[in-house]
Each structure stands twice: as structure tokens, then as C-alpha cells.
Design a protein around this motif. Structure first.
Motif, PDB file in Angstrom:
ATOM      1  N   MET A   1      18.124 -15.020 -16.860  1.00 58.32           N
ATOM      2  CA  MET A   1      18.354 -15.505 -17.856  1.00 58.32           C
ATOM      3  C   MET A   1      17.313 -15.428 -18.786  1.00 58.32           C
ATOM      4  O   MET A   1      16.314 -15.859 -17.717  1.00 58.32           O
ATOM      5  CB  MET A   1      18.900 -16.898 -17.441  1.00 58.32           C
ATOM      6  CG  MET A   1      19.713 -17.215 -19.216  1.00 58.32           C
ATOM      7  SD  MET A   1      20.866 -18.545 -18.729  1.00 58.32           S
ATOM      8  CE  MET A   1      19.942 -19.797 -17.830  1.00 58.32           C
ATOM      9  N   ILE A   2      17.143 -15.359 -19.723  1.00 60.12           N
ATOM     10  CA  ILE A   2      16.449 -15.691 -20.933  1.00 60.12           C
ATOM     11  C   ILE A   2      16.871 -16.571 -21.890  1.00 60.12           C
ATOM     12  O   ILE A   2      17.814 -16.546 -22.352  1.00 60.12           O
ATOM     13  CB  ILE A   2      16.428 -14.359 -21.623  1.00 60.12           C
ATOM     14  CG1 ILE A   2      15.112 -13.403 -20.911  1.00 60.12           C
ATOM     15  CG2 ILE A   2      14.529 -14.458 -22.814  1.00 60.12           C
ATOM     16  CD1 ILE A   2      15.109 -12.157 -21.155  1.00 60.12           C
ATOM     17  N   LYS A   3      16.423 -17.720 -22.004  1.00 66.39           N
ATOM     18  CA  LYS A   3      16.287 -18.839 -23.071  1.00 66.39           C
ATOM     19  C   LYS A   3      15.516 -19.315 -23.862  1.00 66.39           C
ATOM     20  O   LYS A   3      14.117 -18.931 -23.724  1.00 66.39           O
ATOM     21  CB  LYS A   3      16.026 -20.518 -22.462  1.00 66.39           C
ATOM     22  CG  LYS A   3      16.944 -21.111 -23.178  1.00 66.39           C
ATOM     23  CD  LYS A   3      16.465 -22.419 -21.933  1.00 66.39           C
ATOM     24  CE  LYS A   3      17.316 -23.679 -22.631  1.00 66.39           C
ATOM     25  NZ  LYS A   3      16.712 -24.759 -22.458  1.00 66.39           N
ATOM     26  N   ALA A   4      16.320 -18.410 -25.183  1.00 62.35           N
ATOM     27  CA  ALA A   4      15.865 -18.985 -26.045  1.00 62.35           C
ATOM     28  C   ALA A   4      15.881 -19.754 -26.943  1.00 62.35           C
ATOM     29  O   ALA A   4      16.694 -20.344 -27.034  1.00 62.35           O
ATOM     30  CB  ALA A   4      16.748 -17.973 -27.288  1.00 62.35           C
ATOM     31  N   CYS A   5      14.625 -20.903 -26.990  1.00 61.13           N
ATOM     32  CA  CYS A   5      14.197 -22.143 -27.608  1.00 61.13           C
ATOM     33  C   CYS A   5      13.657 -21.642 -29.535  1.00 61.13           C
ATOM     34  O   CYS A   5      12.997 -21.566 -29.436  1.00 61.13           O
ATOM     35  CB  CYS A   5      13.352 -23.058 -27.081  1.00 61.13           C
ATOM     36  SG  CYS A   5      14.074 -23.148 -25.423  1.00 61.13           S
ATOM     37  N   LEU A   6      14.607 -21.658 -29.969  1.00 59.38           N
ATOM     38  CA  LEU A   6      14.120 -21.305 -31.400  1.00 59.38           C
ATOM     39  C   LEU A   6      12.976 -22.253 -32.075  1.00 59.38           C
ATOM     40  O   LEU A   6      11.980 -22.077 -32.837  1.00 59.38           O
ATOM     41  CB  LEU A   6      15.132 -21.261 -32.243  1.00 59.38           C
ATOM     42  CG  LEU A   6      16.525 -20.282 -31.629  1.00 59.38           C
ATOM     43  CD1 LEU A   6      18.056 -20.328 -32.562  1.00 59.38           C
ATOM     44  CD2 LEU A   6      15.735 -18.903 -31.785  1.00 59.38           C
ATOM     45  N   GLY A  36      17.674 -10.012 -24.717  1.00 59.25           N
ATOM     46  CA  GLY A  36      18.422 -10.103 -23.377  1.00 59.25           C
ATOM     47  C   GLY A  36      19.136 -11.396 -23.768  1.00 59.25           C
ATOM     48  O   GLY A  36      19.772 -11.397 -22.622  1.00 59.25           O
ATOM     49  N   THR A  37      18.725 -12.200 -25.008  1.00 54.76           N
ATOM     50  CA  THR A  37      19.178 -13.433 -24.395  1.00 54.76           C
ATOM     51  C   THR A  37      21.110 -13.294 -24.584  1.00 54.76           C
ATOM     52  O   THR A  37      21.742 -12.201 -25.870  1.00 54.76           O
ATOM     53  CB  THR A  37      18.797 -14.731 -25.977  1.00 54.76           C
ATOM     54  OG1 THR A  37      18.775 -13.863 -26.748  1.00 54.76           O
ATOM     55  CG2 THR A  37      17.621 -14.883 -25.371  1.00 54.76           C
ATOM     56  N   ARG A  38      21.944 -14.117 -25.079  1.00 53.75           N
ATOM     57  CA  ARG A  38      23.500 -14.118 -24.980  1.00 53.75           C
ATOM     58  C   ARG A  38      24.170 -15.328 -25.321  1.00 53.75           C
ATOM     59  O   ARG A  38      23.536 -16.193 -25.399  1.00 53.75           O
ATOM     60  CB  ARG A  38      23.978 -13.333 -23.659  1.00 53.75           C
ATOM     61  CG  ARG A  38      23.921 -11.825 -23.075  1.00 53.75           C
ATOM     62  CD  ARG A  38      24.814 -11.545 -21.860  1.00 53.75           C
ATOM     63  NE  ARG A  38      24.728 -13.209 -21.463  1.00 53.75           N
ATOM     64  CZ  ARG A  38      24.623 -12.826 -19.879  1.00 53.75           C
ATOM     65  NH1 ARG A  38      24.912 -11.328 -19.105  1.00 53.75           N
ATOM     66  NH2 ARG A  38      24.417 -14.030 -18.847  1.00 53.75           N
ATOM     67  N   PRO A  39      24.231 -14.929 -26.265  1.00 53.63           N
ATOM     68  CA  PRO A  39      25.265 -16.471 -26.985  1.00 53.63           C
ATOM     69  C   PRO A  39      25.951 -16.931 -26.061  1.00 53.63           C
ATOM     70  O   PRO A  39      26.726 -16.052 -24.686  1.00 53.63           O
ATOM     71  CB  PRO A  39      25.970 -15.878 -28.128  1.00 53.63           C
ATOM     72  CG  PRO A  39      25.413 -14.865 -28.606  1.00 53.63           C
ATOM     73  CD  PRO A  39      25.413 -14.134 -27.463  1.00 53.63           C
ATOM     74  N   GLY A  40      25.911 -18.423 -25.901  1.00 59.45           N
ATOM     75  CA  GLY A  40      26.942 -19.580 -24.524  1.00 59.45           C
ATOM     76  C   GLY A  40      25.840 -19.371 -23.227  1.00 59.45           C
ATOM     77  O   GLY A  40      26.612 -19.514 -22.905  1.00 59.45           O
ATOM     78  N   ASP A  41      24.577 -18.209 -23.037  1.00 61.54           N
ATOM     79  CA  ASP A  41      24.163 -18.574 -21.917  1.00 61.54           C
ATOM     80  C   ASP A  41      23.618 -20.030 -21.483  1.00 61.54           C
ATOM     81  O   ASP A  41      23.206 -20.496 -20.157  1.00 61.54           O
ATOM     82  CB  ASP A  41      23.119 -18.246 -21.734  1.00 61.54           C
ATOM     83  CG  ASP A  41      23.666 -16.697 -21.653  1.00 61.54           C
ATOM     84  OD1 ASP A  41      23.752 -15.974 -21.037  1.00 61.54           O
ATOM     85  OD2 ASP A  41      22.038 -16.150 -21.907  1.00 61.54           O
ATOM     86  N   ALA A  42      23.664 -21.111 -22.615  1.00 62.93           N
ATOM     87  CA  ALA A  42      23.563 -21.987 -21.909  1.00 62.93           C
ATOM     88  C   ALA A  42      23.752 -23.161 -23.116  1.00 62.93           C
ATOM     89  O   ALA A  42      24.151 -23.066 -23.971  1.00 62.93           O
ATOM     90  CB  ALA A  42      22.013 -22.585 -22.002  1.00 62.93           C
ATOM     91  N   LEU A  43      23.820 -24.733 -22.999  1.00 64.45           N
ATOM     92  CA  LEU A  43      23.418 -25.468 -23.997  1.00 64.45           C
ATOM     93  C   LEU A  43      23.521 -25.677 -24.968  1.00 64.45           C
ATOM     94  O   LEU A  43      22.247 -25.854 -25.438  1.00 64.45           O
ATOM     95  CB  LEU A  43      23.630 -27.192 -23.623  1.00 64.45           C
ATOM     96  CG  LEU A  43      24.139 -28.057 -24.105  1.00 64.45           C
ATOM     97  CD1 LEU A  43      25.646 -27.948 -24.041  1.00 64.45           C
ATOM     98  CD2 LEU A  43      24.053 -29.234 -23.711  1.00 64.45           C
TER      99      LEU A  43
END
Length: 55
Positions: A1-6, A36-43
């Protein structure tokens, strides 16, 4: 999983390219999808996550 911290707790004082406005955040999020990020992967939140101190 890739997390995007904008932007996290960053401001334009940290870097002029930090997305701040809703439009800038939307564009930055859309640009993260090809990586590779997807909407809803994390809070999703606009408030910082507060964690209990360890120990």
C-alpha cells in the motif's frame, strides 16, 4: 500500500509547492493515483491524528 500525505503539518513557509487549498489538495491527490494510491486506503482527515503517548 502507498500512502499519500499531501501536506501533513507543512505550510507554504516549508515549501512553496505544499498544497493548501481544497483545489490544490484535489489536484495533488489525483496526481498521486498513478503512483499506486487508491481512494479510501486510509483514514482521510483534515485534522492531525492525535495519538496517546507511549509508555
Amino acid at each position: 500500500m502507498i500512502k499519500a500525505c499531501l501536506n501533513g503539518d507543512r505550510t507554504r513557509a516549508d515549501h512553496p509547492g505544499v498544497p493548501i487549498t481544497p483545489d490544490e489538495l484535489a489536484h495533488a491527490a489525483a496526481a498521486a493515483v498513478p503512483a499506486g494510491t487508491r481512494p479510501g486506503d486510509a483514514l482521510s482527515t483534515v485534522q492531525p491524528l492525535r495519538r496517546a503517548p507511549r509508555g
